[in-house]
Design a protein around this motif. Structure first.
Motif, PDB file in Angstrom:
ATOM      1  N   PRO A 122    -113.379  28.329 -11.667  1.00 26.13           N
ATOM      2  CA  PRO A 122    -112.054  27.815 -11.310  1.00 26.13           C
ATOM      3  C   PRO A 122    -111.346  27.239 -12.540  1.00 26.13           C
ATOM      4  O   PRO A 122    -111.919  26.475 -13.307  1.00 26.13           O
ATOM      5  CB  PRO A 122    -112.363  26.723 -10.295  1.00 26.13           C
ATOM      6  CG  PRO A 122    -113.741  26.260 -10.655  1.00 26.13           C
ATOM      7  CD  PRO A 122    -114.460  27.450 -11.220  1.00 26.13           C
ATOM      8  N   ILE A 123    -110.096  27.635 -12.729  1.00 25.34           N
ATOM      9  CA  ILE A 123    -109.258  27.129 -13.816  1.00 25.34           C
ATOM     10  C   ILE A 123    -108.092  26.384 -13.163  1.00 25.34           C
ATOM     11  O   ILE A 123    -107.404  26.939 -12.295  1.00 25.34           O
ATOM     12  CB  ILE A 123    -108.718  28.279 -14.700  1.00 25.34           C
ATOM     13  CG1 ILE A 123    -109.869  29.153 -15.222  1.00 25.34           C
ATOM     14  CG2 ILE A 123    -107.861  27.732 -15.831  1.00 25.34           C
ATOM     15  CD1 ILE A 123    -110.865  28.441 -16.116  1.00 25.34           C
ATOM     16  N   VAL A 124    -107.850  25.140 -13.564  1.00 18.46           N
ATOM     17  CA  VAL A 124    -106.805  24.328 -12.951  1.00 18.46           C
ATOM     18  C   VAL A 124    -105.460  25.043 -13.043  1.00 18.46           C
ATOM     19  O   VAL A 124    -105.052  25.504 -14.108  1.00 18.46           O
ATOM     20  CB  VAL A 124    -106.714  22.940 -13.623  1.00 18.46           C
ATOM     21  CG1 VAL A 124    -105.533  22.152 -13.077  1.00 18.46           C
ATOM     22  CG2 VAL A 124    -108.011  22.171 -13.417  1.00 18.46           C
ATOM     23  N   ASP A 125    -104.782  25.151 -11.897  1.00 19.91           N
ATOM     24  CA  ASP A 125    -103.463  25.758 -11.812  1.00 19.91           C
ATOM     25  C   ASP A 125    -102.779  25.157 -10.590  1.00 19.91           C
ATOM     26  O   ASP A 125    -103.009  25.590  -9.463  1.00 19.91           O
ATOM     27  CB  ASP A 125    -103.565  27.282 -11.694  1.00 19.91           C
ATOM     28  CG  ASP A 125    -102.227  27.971 -11.705  1.00 19.91           C
ATOM     29  OD1 ASP A 125    -101.184  27.278 -11.535  1.00 19.91           O
ATOM     30  OD2 ASP A 125    -102.193  29.196 -11.868  1.00 19.91           O
ATOM     31  N   ARG A 126    -101.960  24.151 -10.799  1.00 17.28           N
ATOM     32  CA  ARG A 126    -101.325  23.409  -9.701  1.00 17.28           C
ATOM     33  C   ARG A 126    -100.338  24.258  -8.903  1.00 17.28           C
ATOM     34  O   ARG A 126     -99.923  23.871  -7.832  1.00 17.28           O
ATOM     35  CB  ARG A 126    -100.617  22.168 -10.240  1.00 17.28           C
ATOM     36  CG  ARG A 126    -101.550  21.204 -10.931  1.00 17.28           C
ATOM     37  CD  ARG A 126    -102.396  20.474  -9.909  1.00 17.28           C
ATOM     38  NE  ARG A 126    -103.295  19.571 -10.601  1.00 17.28           N
ATOM     39  CZ  ARG A 126    -104.524  19.342 -10.222  1.00 17.28           C
ATOM     40  NH1 ARG A 126    -105.012  19.920  -9.168  1.00 17.28           N
ATOM     41  NH2 ARG A 126    -105.291  18.516 -10.891  1.00 17.28           N
ATOM     42  N   CYS A 181    -111.364  26.568   0.433  1.00 19.44           N
ATOM     43  CA  CYS A 181    -111.015  27.275  -0.807  1.00 19.44           C
ATOM     44  C   CYS A 181    -112.233  27.775  -1.587  1.00 19.44           C
ATOM     45  O   CYS A 181    -112.081  28.414  -2.618  1.00 19.44           O
ATOM     46  CB  CYS A 181    -110.159  26.379  -1.694  1.00 19.44           C
ATOM     47  SG  CYS A 181    -108.494  26.147  -1.044  1.00 19.44           S
ATOM     48  N   CYS A 190    -104.823  26.325  -3.671  1.00 17.52           N
ATOM     49  CA  CYS A 190    -105.995  25.451  -3.755  1.00 17.52           C
ATOM     50  C   CYS A 190    -106.031  24.608  -5.019  1.00 17.52           C
ATOM     51  O   CYS A 190    -106.962  23.843  -5.238  1.00 17.52           O
ATOM     52  CB  CYS A 190    -107.266  26.293  -3.656  1.00 17.52           C
ATOM     53  SG  CYS A 190    -107.488  27.027  -2.021  1.00 17.52           S
ATOM     54  N   GLY A 191    -105.042  24.771  -5.889  1.00 12.68           N
ATOM     55  CA  GLY A 191    -104.974  23.963  -7.109  1.00 12.68           C
ATOM     56  C   GLY A 191    -105.695  24.572  -8.296  1.00 12.68           C
ATOM     57  O   GLY A 191    -105.826  23.950  -9.344  1.00 12.68           O
ATOM     58  N   TYR A 192    -106.165  25.801  -8.148  1.00  8.98           N
ATOM     59  CA  TYR A 192    -106.820  26.487  -9.258  1.00  8.98           C
ATOM     60  C   TYR A 192    -106.705  27.987  -9.074  1.00  8.98           C
ATOM     61  O   TYR A 192    -106.423  28.481  -7.992  1.00  8.98           O
ATOM     62  CB  TYR A 192    -108.293  26.072  -9.382  1.00  8.98           C
ATOM     63  CG  TYR A 192    -109.110  26.311  -8.141  1.00  8.98           C
ATOM     64  CD1 TYR A 192    -109.705  27.542  -7.893  1.00  8.98           C
ATOM     65  CD2 TYR A 192    -109.307  25.301  -7.208  1.00  8.98           C
ATOM     66  CE1 TYR A 192    -110.456  27.768  -6.754  1.00  8.98           C
ATOM     67  CE2 TYR A 192    -110.058  25.517  -6.065  1.00  8.98           C
ATOM     68  CZ  TYR A 192    -110.629  26.755  -5.851  1.00  8.98           C
ATOM     69  OH  TYR A 192    -111.363  26.968  -4.722  1.00  8.98           O
ATOM     70  N   ARG A 193    -106.927  28.699 -10.168  1.00  8.40           N
ATOM     71  CA  ARG A 193    -107.012  30.159 -10.110  1.00  8.40           C
ATOM     72  C   ARG A 193    -108.419  30.543 -10.521  1.00  8.40           C
ATOM     73  O   ARG A 193    -109.133  29.764 -11.152  1.00  8.40           O
ATOM     74  CB  ARG A 193    -105.963  30.824 -10.996  1.00  8.40           C
ATOM     75  CG  ARG A 193    -106.099  30.545 -12.460  1.00  8.40           C
ATOM     76  CD  ARG A 193    -104.940  31.178 -13.246  1.00  8.40           C
ATOM     77  NE  ARG A 193    -104.912  30.658 -14.588  1.00  8.40           N
ATOM     78  CZ  ARG A 193    -105.659  31.112 -15.593  1.00  8.40           C
ATOM     79  NH1 ARG A 193    -106.478  32.124 -15.390  1.00  8.40           N
ATOM     80  NH2 ARG A 193    -105.605  30.569 -16.784  1.00  8.40           N
ATOM     81  N   ARG A 231    -101.048  27.104  -7.581  1.00  5.40           N
ATOM     82  CA  ARG A 231    -101.815  27.855  -6.577  1.00  5.40           C
ATOM     83  C   ARG A 231    -102.113  26.991  -5.366  1.00  5.40           C
ATOM     84  O   ARG A 231    -102.186  25.761  -5.464  1.00  5.40           O
ATOM     85  CB  ARG A 231    -103.130  28.362  -7.170  1.00  5.40           C
ATOM     86  CG  ARG A 231    -102.988  29.236  -8.383  1.00  5.40           C
ATOM     87  CD  ARG A 231    -102.487  30.616  -7.966  1.00  5.40           C
ATOM     88  NE  ARG A 231    -102.287  31.463  -9.106  1.00  5.40           N
ATOM     89  CZ  ARG A 231    -102.961  32.569  -9.349  1.00  5.40           C
ATOM     90  NH1 ARG A 231    -103.897  32.966  -8.517  1.00  5.40           N
ATOM     91  NH2 ARG A 231    -102.688  33.286 -10.412  1.00  5.40           N
TER      92      ARG A 231
END
Length: 105
Positions: A23-27, A94, A31-34, A29
């Motif tokens: 998981p890479i943080v991505d707000r 998620c 679930c908050g990650y990609r 998305r």
């Protein structure tokens, strides 16, 4: 996770595929990650739960890339659940640790 065939029959082999990701943080998305495909060695504890709520162990092995594969034979028709017990008992939505599918006669 995915099963094939997507509409299995009771008494026939169902193949399970699990793909591993980091998981890479991505707000932006949901679930908050990609997810980024990543090959990891992990002791997955996979269970198939039948319509009678009996739990069956599904052994998986690491294949190529970020893929784990396993198989089992559902003997009962009805709604089945496959879950990665390592994520239980809450099985976060998620995490992708639960799938449900119907087995026909």
């Amino acid at each position: 996770m995915a099963v094939s065939p997507s509409r299995p029959l009771a008494g026939h082999v169902v193949r399970l595929q699990i793909r591993t990701y980091a998981p890479i943080v991505d707000r932006t998305r949901r679930c908050g990650y990609r997810l980024v495909a990543r090959r990891v060695s992990y002791p997955f504890k996979v269970q198939a739960v039948g319509p009678n709520r009996v739990i069956h162990r599904v052994r998986v092995r690491q294949a190529r890339g970020n893929l784990y594969v396993g198989h089992f034979v559902p003997l009962l028709a009805g709604r089945w659940t496959i879950r990665v017990a390592n994520f239980g008992p809450s099985y976060p939505a998620c995490s992708g640790s639960v799938i449900r599918f119907r087995v026909s006669k």
